[in-house]
Design a protein around this motif. Structure first.
Motif, PDB file in Angstrom:
ATOM      1  N   GLU A  22      -7.546   9.629   3.888  1.00 24.50           N
ATOM      2  CA  GLU A  22      -8.684   9.291   4.760  1.00 24.50           C
ATOM      3  C   GLU A  22      -9.912  10.137   4.453  1.00 24.50           C
ATOM      4  O   GLU A  22     -11.038   9.757   4.791  1.00 24.50           O
ATOM      5  CB  GLU A  22      -8.315   9.496   6.241  1.00 24.50           C
ATOM      6  N   VAL A  36      -8.480  -4.342   5.033  1.00 25.22           N
ATOM      7  CA  VAL A  36      -7.956  -3.140   5.672  1.00 25.22           C
ATOM      8  C   VAL A  36      -9.030  -2.053   5.774  1.00 25.22           C
ATOM      9  O   VAL A  36      -9.144  -1.377   6.795  1.00 25.22           O
ATOM     10  CB  VAL A  36      -6.728  -2.611   4.900  1.00 25.22           C
ATOM     11  N   PHE A  90       0.862  -1.183   0.000  1.00 25.37           N
ATOM     12  CA  PHE A  90       0.000   0.000   0.000  1.00 25.37           C
ATOM     13  C   PHE A  90       0.901   1.236   0.000  1.00 25.37           C
ATOM     14  O   PHE A  90       1.802   1.344   0.829  1.00 25.37           O
ATOM     15  CB  PHE A  90      -0.870   0.030   1.256  1.00 25.37           C
ATOM     16  N   LEU A  91       0.681   2.156  -0.926  1.00 23.94           N
ATOM     17  CA  LEU A  91       1.581   3.298  -1.054  1.00 23.94           C
ATOM     18  C   LEU A  91       1.046   4.551  -0.372  1.00 23.94           C
ATOM     19  O   LEU A  91       1.797   5.325   0.192  1.00 23.94           O
ATOM     20  CB  LEU A  91       1.847   3.580  -2.540  1.00 23.94           C
ATOM     21  N   ASP A  92      -0.255   4.747  -0.448  1.00 23.98           N
ATOM     22  CA  ASP A  92      -0.812   5.956   0.147  1.00 23.98           C
ATOM     23  C   ASP A  92      -2.325   5.812   0.297  1.00 23.98           C
ATOM     24  O   ASP A  92      -2.968   5.130  -0.499  1.00 23.98           O
ATOM     25  CB  ASP A  92      -0.498   7.172  -0.746  1.00 23.98           C
ATOM     26  N   PHE A  93      -2.868   6.460   1.324  1.00 28.25           N
ATOM     27  CA  PHE A  93      -4.319   6.492   1.457  1.00 28.25           C
ATOM     28  C   PHE A  93      -4.749   7.839   1.998  1.00 28.25           C
ATOM     29  O   PHE A  93      -4.172   8.340   2.959  1.00 28.25           O
ATOM     30  CB  PHE A  93      -4.814   5.382   2.382  1.00 28.25           C
ATOM     31  N   ARG A 104     -12.963   0.418   8.255  1.00 31.15           N
ATOM     32  CA  ARG A 104     -12.894   1.884   8.357  1.00 31.15           C
ATOM     33  C   ARG A 104     -13.985   2.563   7.539  1.00 31.15           C
ATOM     34  O   ARG A 104     -13.958   3.773   7.320  1.00 31.15           O
ATOM     35  CB  ARG A 104     -11.528   2.382   7.880  1.00 31.15           C
TER      36      ARG A 104
END
Lengths: 243, 432
Positions: B67, B86, B62-65, B90
């Motif tokens: 929110e 994952v 996973f590189l980026d999220f 959320r």
């Protein structure tokens, strides 16, 4: 939240351990040389787990830096796991003392320097856990890797003494003795699949043993019995063997 | 060990080249020809089979999220199941998901997959903000709806023939429950089935399980399932533990009789014309994922999935013709899937067009390919096409009649010398 400090975080076993502890809601310090190479791994872990994952630069051979390194951590860790390991080349080490020195210093001297500092802190705080990854190679010296093996034997002895010292302070010390593990270090070796563990399985076993406050862990478990036999082969016979 | 596709047909010798780092992939590209990227091996036919296979799955971080926006940047080997594990807790879900979560993000783009919400949400490429693609030259280009658009349109649905997708940014959608409120409508024939699809078109998700062995006035009878997420705030998602089929079943297990019996039980267990249930994400979206290696029930000779789509105008007549041919043949699987799709997109080889799609499994046996050739002729006659992600046997002529943009795709392959580096059994067969 409580931090776990993982030393030698670039190894496959260390990364599997990091995942395991992050899944179980620990924040992490990942320590290694040229640690920026771990940024992408740390970010992945942080996204998956929502834990804080910090990369910290550490040269295990630069013992003079260890005191500053440890005391500069923003928050002291609840536990430390060292996965530092350098197999090196037995052949080269036999003729070139520089290689021998590197094997001993990486697997033993450097780790001891750092653990001495951490042990002081944990002892004063009357809490914490120390997990040291040694090796079955330290249980008996064999011609194929006895220089690496002797450094790991020294580490196992150190951890045993440390456990004895810190028992009264409530600090746990776990010695881990992996057999074959499918990692970068063993890539290219012809390993029996039945005796070879995946890094994830090693990480699971370590987490479980640490949480249960065990003292010594062989992984895979079969190695406990294999090494029991190997340790008890009479020296007169053992010296003739090629194992 | 040779890599296989989900259908276990065809089987060929191949060499796997896994990579975790981009520099390792450069090395693989520099030293081999006839390469094809391979994700989790869930495409059914020969689209990911070649002499040299690039295994993308180990490239899986996973590189980026973000929110706030739900924008997720991942390496291409990440599985949809990992995204769900994952992010469902959320409150996020995939905007587009096919009927299995056991595929990689790279594979989802390469097949431009679609799901039960195609009629209102389109294909997977709709949720892709951009991806990075490694070309045969080793150069890496960013492709999106606005940047390198030709490469974007060729790669989405391009079956891995344009290069290797390295990473992609996809947008997730907000959900507020792990449950779906499902309505099941039982229909008696094809006419009722079509009417039910039209009536429930405003439901976000819909799919029908159809009994392919039903004949005469029962032809086209189905269970149509439609639904949408609940809003109860329960996001306590844990993937279901799996049953597993441990070995290939002997060939006789799936006979006309057992299939008929199964279909009778499946259809018969629903009594009411319209009923409502609350089901979880895995049950609603991924029923077959609950059975590990379900492909083994078809035996060691393997199987193929036949998925076609017909334009809406010809769907009724065409499906009647196709379904009666299948039911007469007495081949065909437990359940076939029928769905009404929304508008087509602009990608050169994406499968969906506005109309009805039918998908069903056939175990590989004598006489099967003759039957499928006959069905192909009907598909062509009614202006339809077959789905490359499922295919292992269609002819170049049938393919080309279904995909008018095939030549545009070929031209782009030549322009970037893709045809010299990336080939699958399928691309060779189809002259791509």
């Amino acid at each position: 939240m409580s931090y776990v400090l993982i030393i030698g975080a670039k190894s496959d076993i260390a990364q599997a351990i990091a995942k395991k502890y992050a899944e179980n809601n620990y924040d992490l310090y990942l320590a290694a040389r040229q640690v920026n190479e771990l940024n992408i791994f740390a970010k992945d872990l942080a996204i998956r787990s929502k834990q804080t994952v910090q990369c910290v630069e550490l040269d295990i051979l630069d013992t003079a830096s260890h005191h500053t390194f440890y005391h500069a951590l923003p928050e002291k860790p609840e536990g430390v796991i060292t996965a530092v390991g350098y197999l090196g080349s037995q052949d080269l080490a036999q003729t070139d003392f520089k290689e021998t020195h590197k094997i001993i210093d990486t697997n033993y001297t450097g780790v001891v320097s750092l653990l001495n500092i951490i042990a002081e802190d944990f002892e004063q705080r009357h809490s914490g856990f120390i997990v040291g990854i040694s090796s079955v190679a330290g249980d008996r010296g064999r011609k194929s890797n006895y220089i690496y093996g002797s450094a790991k034997a020294a580490l196992s002895a150190y951890l045993s003494g440390l456990r004895n010292r810190l028992y009264s302070s409530g600090v746990q010390v776990l010695t881990v003795k992996p057999g074959f593990v499918a990692t970068k270090m063993t890539a290219g070796m012809a390993l029996s699949p039945r005796l070879t563990a995946q890094p994830e399985a090693v990480a699971n076993a370590i987490y479980k043993a640490q949480q249960k406050k065990n003292n010594v862990l062989y992984t895979k478990g079969l190695w406990k019995w294999i090494m029991l036999i190997i340790k008890h082969i009479p020296e007169g016979l053992f010296k003739k063997l090629s194992i | 060990m040779n890599l296989t596709s989900w259908g276990n047909y065809p089987l060929i010798e191949n060499k796997a080249h896994p990579f975790t780092q981009v520099k390792d992939l450069e090395d693989i590209l520099a030293h081999h020809e006839d390469l094809i990227p391979y994700g989790n091996g869930r495409s059914y036919g020969d689209s990911a089979l070649s002499k040299h296979i690039i295994q993308v799955k180990p490239h899986n971080l996973f590189l980026d999220f973000n929110e706030t926006t739900g924008q997720l940047h991942v390496q291409a080997g990440i599985l949809l199941s990992e995204v769900l594990e994952v992010f469902v807790p959320r409150g996020w879900f995939l905007k587009i998901t096919p009927g299995t979560k056991l595929i990689t993000v790279g594979g989802a783009i390469a097949s431009d997959v679609h799901g039960k919400n195609h009629h209102n949400a389109g294909c997977f490429s709709e949720c892709v903000a951009f991806f990075n693609l490694m070309l045969p030259s080793g150069d890496i280009v960013t492709c999106s709806h606005t940047e390198n658009t030709e490469l974007f349109k060729a790669t989405c649905g391009g079956m891995g023939l344009t290069g290797v997708i390295l990473d992609a940014s996809i947008s997730l959608k907000r959900i507020n429950s792990r449950y779906i409120k499902q309505t099941t409508i039982k229909t008696k024939n094809l006419k009722e089935t079509f009417a039910a699809f039209e009536r429930y078109q405003s439901e976000p998700y819909s799919v029908a399980w159809i009994d392919c062995l039903a004949k005469g006035k029962g032809l086209g009878k189905c269970l149509l399932m439609v639904g949408d997420f609940q809003a109860d705030g329960d996001l306590n998602y844990h993937p279901k533990s799996n049953l597993n089929i441990p070995f290939n079943f002997p060939g006789f297990v799936l006979s006309k009789l057992t299939v008929k019996l199964f279909n009778w039980l499946y259809y018969g267990k629903v009594f009411k014309k319209i009923s409502q249930q609350q089901v979880d994400i895995d049950t609603f979206f991924y029923p077959l994922d609950a059975i590990g290696h379900w492909n083994r029930i078809y035996g060691k000779k393997g199987f193929t999935q036949y998925q076609i789509i017909l334009p809406k105008e010809t769907s009724y007549e065409g499906l009647e013709a196709i379904l009666s041919t299948i039911s007469k043949s007495a081949k065909g699987s437990f359940l076939a899937v029928l769905k009404l799709y929304g508008k087509a997109n602009n990608n050169y080889l994406s499968f969906p067009i506005e109309g009805y799609s039918l998908a069903l499994d056939f175990k590989i046996e004598k006489g099967l390919f003759e039957l499928l050739d006959q069905l192909d002729q009907r598909v062509i006659k009614y202006g339809g096409r077959i789905y490359l992600a499922k295919d292992a046997r269609v002819s170049q002529a049938v393919f080309e009649q279904g995909y008018p943009q095939a030549e545009t795709f070929r031209a782009l392959r030549r322009q970037y010398q893709m045809h010299e580096k990336f080939n699958s059994l399928q691309s060779t067969r189809l002259g791509l």
